[in-house]
Structure formats: structure tokens, C-alpha cells
Enzyme design. Sequence first.
Site, PDB file in Angstrom:
ATOM      1  N   ASP B  52       0.820  -1.213   0.000  1.00 14.97           N
ATOM      2  CA  ASP B  52       0.000   0.000   0.000  1.00 14.97           C
ATOM      3  C   ASP B  52       0.854   1.265   0.000  1.00 14.97           C
ATOM      4  OD1 ASP B  52      -2.579  -0.956  -0.048  1.00 14.97           O
ATOM      5  OD2 ASP B  52      -2.687  -1.226   2.129  1.00 14.97           O
ATOM      6  N   TYR B 110       7.430  -9.509   7.563  1.00 15.54           N
ATOM      7  CA  TYR B 110       7.149  -8.077   7.714  1.00 15.54           C
ATOM      8  C   TYR B 110       7.619  -7.610   9.086  1.00 15.54           C
ATOM      9  CZ  TYR B 110       3.899  -7.786   3.712  1.00 15.54           C
ATOM     10  OH  TYR B 110       3.342  -7.775   2.460  1.00 15.54           O
TER      11      TYR B 110
END
Lengths: 245, 245
Positions: B52, B110
Site C-alpha cells: 500500500d 514483515y
Amino acid sequence: MRRIKLTVAYDGTNYCGWQIQPNGITIEEVLNKKLSKLTGEDIRIIGASRTDSGVHALGNVAVFDSETGIPPERLAYALNQRLPDDIVITKSEEVPLDWHPRYCNCTKTYEYHILNAKIQDPTRRLTRYFVSYHLDLEKMRRAAGYLIGTHDFASFCNVRTNVEDTVRTIYELSVIEEKDEITIRIRGNGFLYNMVRIIVGTLLRVGRNFYTPEQVEDILEAKDRQAAGVTAPPHGLMLVGIEYE
Amino acid sequence: MRRIKLTVAYDGTNYCGWQIQPNGITIEEVLNKKLSKLTGEDIRIIGASRTDSGVHALGNVAVFDSETGIPPERLAYALNQRLPDDIVITKSEEVPLDWHPRYCNCTKTYEYHILNAKIQDPTRRLTRYFVSYHLDLEKMRRAAGYLIGTHDFASFCNVRTNVEDTVRTIYELSVIEEKDEITIRIRGNGFLYNMVRIIVGTLLRVGRNFYTPEQVEDILEAKDRQAAGVTAPPHGLMLVGIEYE
């Protein structure tokens, strides 16, 4: 009338340094504008350290005089509402009217941040100087030992004026390794123009075996800017804080 | 014709995410343009993870097919000369022509970075989520324990399509404290849309005592996005890397 001391943190990336100048926006200019708007007075701050373009700070210091009714400790909060995201007032407090951020004895702490890795990390590019070659940290530490103490640092000063007294005292000069970063931490009673960045540039030459650690003593004695290494780039430098006596 | 795999690092601050879209510049678009110019072909890359807007990466992966004479390992270097400073190709290599970055089994890692301090640090504002309140890390770790393993993560997914299988496996979910930073590290075989950021938002609610650690098990069982915490902001998130089997 009261004198207010501000402790100022900033990301220097998008500024032409601290001091007002015709070619671009500066930290001083932004603070003057926002403070003038907040107080309704014509505010001109006085800064402790006029950092160069691209240099960052966690604890630069500035003062201004004002008749504002806003309590001194609340000014930080009020000002932060109006400042851009890359400037933050971390503290505001009243000081005596004759207190001056540059004419008081103080200890300044700087850190120079190096990313020592094979490949650049774009998320750290604005606050770390990327160095891909191997650095001999033990040699850098030995070289640093020659610079600690009271010396004439004329070799480590880019000339702005010729009249300056070039004797300064360095209390600490550490080379700290943590994961893929090297931090050169320096504390002293004041620094000449570009002095920290020239010291870093010289230590990096030692780390790369272009100079021996012992040569740093000769560089110091030369009292000649030509003797020392290049000025390291500004974006690795951070003014960590200023302690007043 | 050869298929080339790129490992891509970027600072996502100035991009509208990975995937090409009409409203702003994206990582995919920049890579397509620069690769097309470099090779003289019309290159359309395929990315592994469509991050994103504002999300960063150290090791996203993309592939493209080309007849270029540039050796695959040299492409990283050639491309980095042309890319803006905030995108870096850390590796380029040839892979089989049928290798696809999204249809291979892989483990994604992540990290979500939090600055947990009283006052914002402007030099870390673009890569750390600033949280000024106290966080109970032990409770966050206990809550994380309920999420590790294979589960239906429907509660931790912002709906893009309804057809998706929402079962995923999390191998690791750690809450690491270091100085004034908290890192939430998560490894899994794939993640639903916004899943990492919703997990982080939920763990932060636990850390703040809005949820008990045990409630996270109920949230998981609810299979309802409304049950979980808010989506944490994008700029704290970093795609560390993707390991293919």
C-alpha cells in the site's frame, strides 16, 4: 517581557539549514513565522547552533522574547500544532532575560550515522551516510584518541572567517558499531565550522587505511585544513543535544 | 527470452504504493519505465507483494521477461543508475521462465516499527508509527500467541473481494523492544489485505488494555472484521523479505 527557551528537533532534509538565507527555506525562518503568528508579535529567535543544510537535530536550542500570555511550558504544544511534521518543539521553558544560547558555557553532543553495508537501504538514505567499503574500527578508535582533549583544531575547520580562535576541547569521541550501522559520537565545548564532519571524513580515511591512526596527530599539528580528510556529507550528522552549565 | 527476478527495496513515502493506478506515481510504474528505457523493450513487471501507499520494503520481489543482452546479475547495477534514490534493486538474477512470484510457496517477513516515546522524533516520522502511550508488551506477546499457527484470519482482513480463502499460517509473531522502539515481527505463508496492519492495530489495543490477550482468541473466532482493532497506519510497515521454497 519574558525570554523563552525552545528545544528544537528537526529532520533537516527539506531545509537550507538553520540560518535565514535568501536561497531557500530554513528552520529559523519557519520558527519566526509560526511564533509571530502565534503571539501576534514580530518574533526573531536566536539559535544556539546554525546547522548546515541537510543536518538533523534532536536538541538544538533557540530563545526569543515575548509578552505572550501563553504559559512558557504550553508554548511547545501550541507551536507544534502549527509547525510542519519535520520540526518538533520538544520543550519550552522560561529563562532569565540575559540568558543567551551562544554565550553560555555548554557541552554539545553530535552523532554522525553511517550505514556500513554492501547495498544502500533507501529507507535510511536521508539520515545515514552510506559507506560500502570495509572500515577498520579499531584504527578509527586509535585515531580518535589523538583528537580527544584541548587542541587547536585549525586543520579541522572550513574557513568562514580568519579571526576565530580555533582551540576547542573534545570530551568524547567514540566509534560505536551496532548491526550494520556505525555511529561516531562526539562531545565537546564547541565546534568550528564543519569541524565534526571533517573529523568524520578524516576518521573514515583512517578506517580505509588511507591514513594511519598516528597521522591524525600530524594532521592536528599541521594546523592546515589541507592536511585533513574531506568533509563528510551533511545528512549523516545529527545535533543530539546541548547541555548548559 | 529470459525471466529476471529483481529484489527491490524502497522508501514508500513518496509513492501511491506498488501497483499502477491513475491517481499517482507507483513503484511498479517507475520500474516499468526505467526497465523499458534500459532494455528498449516494453517491460511489464509482475510484483510479489502489492504494498500500500506509504509502506516500505527491503525485499519485495518482481519478475519480467526480456531479450536484453545485459547479464542478469548486472541488471541491478544498470537499473540503480537510472532509478530515483528511494528505490534500490538489491539483487537481479535469472529464474526459470515459468517461475511466478505470487504462485510459488513462500514465507514473507514483515516488520512493523513503532516509536514508543513521550515526544515525536521528526527524523523517524516516516518509518516509525509514533505511539506516546504506555504499552504492556507482555500482554501483547500473550495475545500474539493466539495468532501464531494456521487460522481463518477473516477478522483480520479488510475486504477487497469476498471470494478469497482467508486461512493463512503465521510462523512467527514477535514483539521486540529496543531502546525507544518496538518492532512487531511477523512471518507467514501469505497475508490477506491489510492483515499485518490489522494484527498490529489489535495488538496495540491489547497493549493499551482495551482488550485482554484472551479476547484476541474470540476476535479470531468471530471471523468478522468488525471484531478486530483498527488498521495501523502504513508508514510503520516494512516488507523485510520473501523466501521462496
